[in-house]
Design an enzyme around this catalytic site. Structure first.
Site, PDB file in Angstrom:
ATOM      1  CB  ALA A 192      -0.926  -0.003   1.208  1.00 45.75           C
ATOM      2  N   GLY A 220       1.630  -5.783   1.146  1.00 43.18           N
ATOM      3  CA  GLY A 220       0.484  -6.133   0.327  1.00 43.18           C
ATOM      4  C   GLY A 220       0.862  -6.683  -1.030  1.00 43.18           C
ATOM      5  CD  GLU A 244      -1.107  -9.176   3.140  1.00 45.07           C
ATOM      6  OE1 GLU A 244      -1.702  -9.765   4.071  1.00 45.07           O
ATOM      7  OE2 GLU A 244      -1.138  -7.937   2.991  1.00 45.07           O
ATOM      8  CD  GLU A 282       2.694  -6.283   6.008  1.00 46.39           C
ATOM      9  OE1 GLU A 282       1.950  -6.398   5.021  1.00 46.39           O
ATOM     10  OE2 GLU A 282       3.704  -7.003   6.193  1.00 46.39           O
TER      11      GLU A 282
END
Length: 261
Positions: free
Chosen positions: A67, A112, A115, A135
């Site tokens: 992000a 992300g 992910e 993170e």
């Protein structure tokens, strides 16, 4: 210019190629990018012509760095949560696509971005790829499948190490522990991914889609329960024209012409 692009590749143009195209920001995804991605995924998922999907990047420097924290920096708590709901929809849409999805990764796939990879079904990576869920170094945890999916891919102990340290892992290390289906060099990754996709699209699409669903549904399930559910998936393929065509083609010694019916 679109920051997520859709095209088709393959000999029959039945392989969708979804390209992340925000190279100046290492493909860090914003609200706009997530909305474009979600719309494209839904479009592809509804297509009966597309039988496999590739997700890749317009730059070899980065697949996706997660992000965009610059966009998030000025968000209120409510705005952050609303944006994350959009991200959850996007990641779930990737995971739940009926077609097999292959991540094609060079450069960084972090947070992300990693992910996205974990929500795909297969991974073709360059030896220069870098993976990680950092993170915890920003006081947060993976929020779109990292802790849920990484342990399925590499085992619980290694998943805990990767997530709790936030360390970056090379493509070579990722391949050694079984995360990567094919490890190659930067110039060959798209070619190798298309080769896998071409093998997939030759097969009966209903059978392929049902196999994908069955593997996901049965992973980790007790054996006796899994056997009952597996046969229910098997039975979905029996009453199809594709099953009859597959048998005819074998008897007639020709390639089957699957219609997805």
């Amino acid at each position: 210019m679109a920051i997520v692009e859709l095209s088709t590749v393959g000999t029959e143009s039945n392989i969708a190629k979804i390209t992340l195209n925000r190279p100046e920001a290492r493909n860090a995804f914003t609200t706009e990018m997530a909305e474009q991605m979600l719309n494209i995924i839904r479009e592809v998922d509804q297509s009966d012509d597309i039988r496999a999907v590739l997700i890749t990047s317009s730059t070899e420097k980065s697949f996706c760095s997660g992000a965009d924290l610059k966009e998030r920096n000025n968000m209120s708590e409510g705005e952050w949560k609303n944006q994350h709901l959009l991200y959850q929809k996007m990641f779930s849409a990737i995971h739940d696509m009926k077609q097999p999805v292959i991540a094609v990764v060079d450069g960084y796939a972090l947070a992300g971005g990693f992910e996205i990879v974990l929500n795909c079904d297969m991974l073709v990576a360059a030896d220069t790829a870098k993976f990680g869920l950092p993170e915890v170094t920003r006081g947060i945890m993976p929020g779109c499948g990292g802790t849920r999916l990484l342990s399925k891919r590499i085992g619980v102990h290694r998943a805990k190490e990767w997530v709790c340290t936030g360390r970056i892992v090379s493509g070579v290390e990722a391949e050694k522990i079984g995360l990567v289906n094919v490890l190659t060099n930067s110039s060959e990754i798209l070619k190798k991914a298309i080769e896998i996709a071409e093998q997939i699209v030759k097969n009966g699409p209903i059978a392929v889609q049902t196999c994908k669903q069955s593997i996901e549904a049965l992973f980790g399930m007790p054996n006796e329960e899994a056997k009952k559910i597996e046969i229910s998936y098997y039975n979905r393929c029996i009453d199809t024209e594709d099953r009859l065509e597959g048998v005819r083609a074998f008897v007639e010694k020709r390639h089957p012409r699957f219609a997805g019916k």
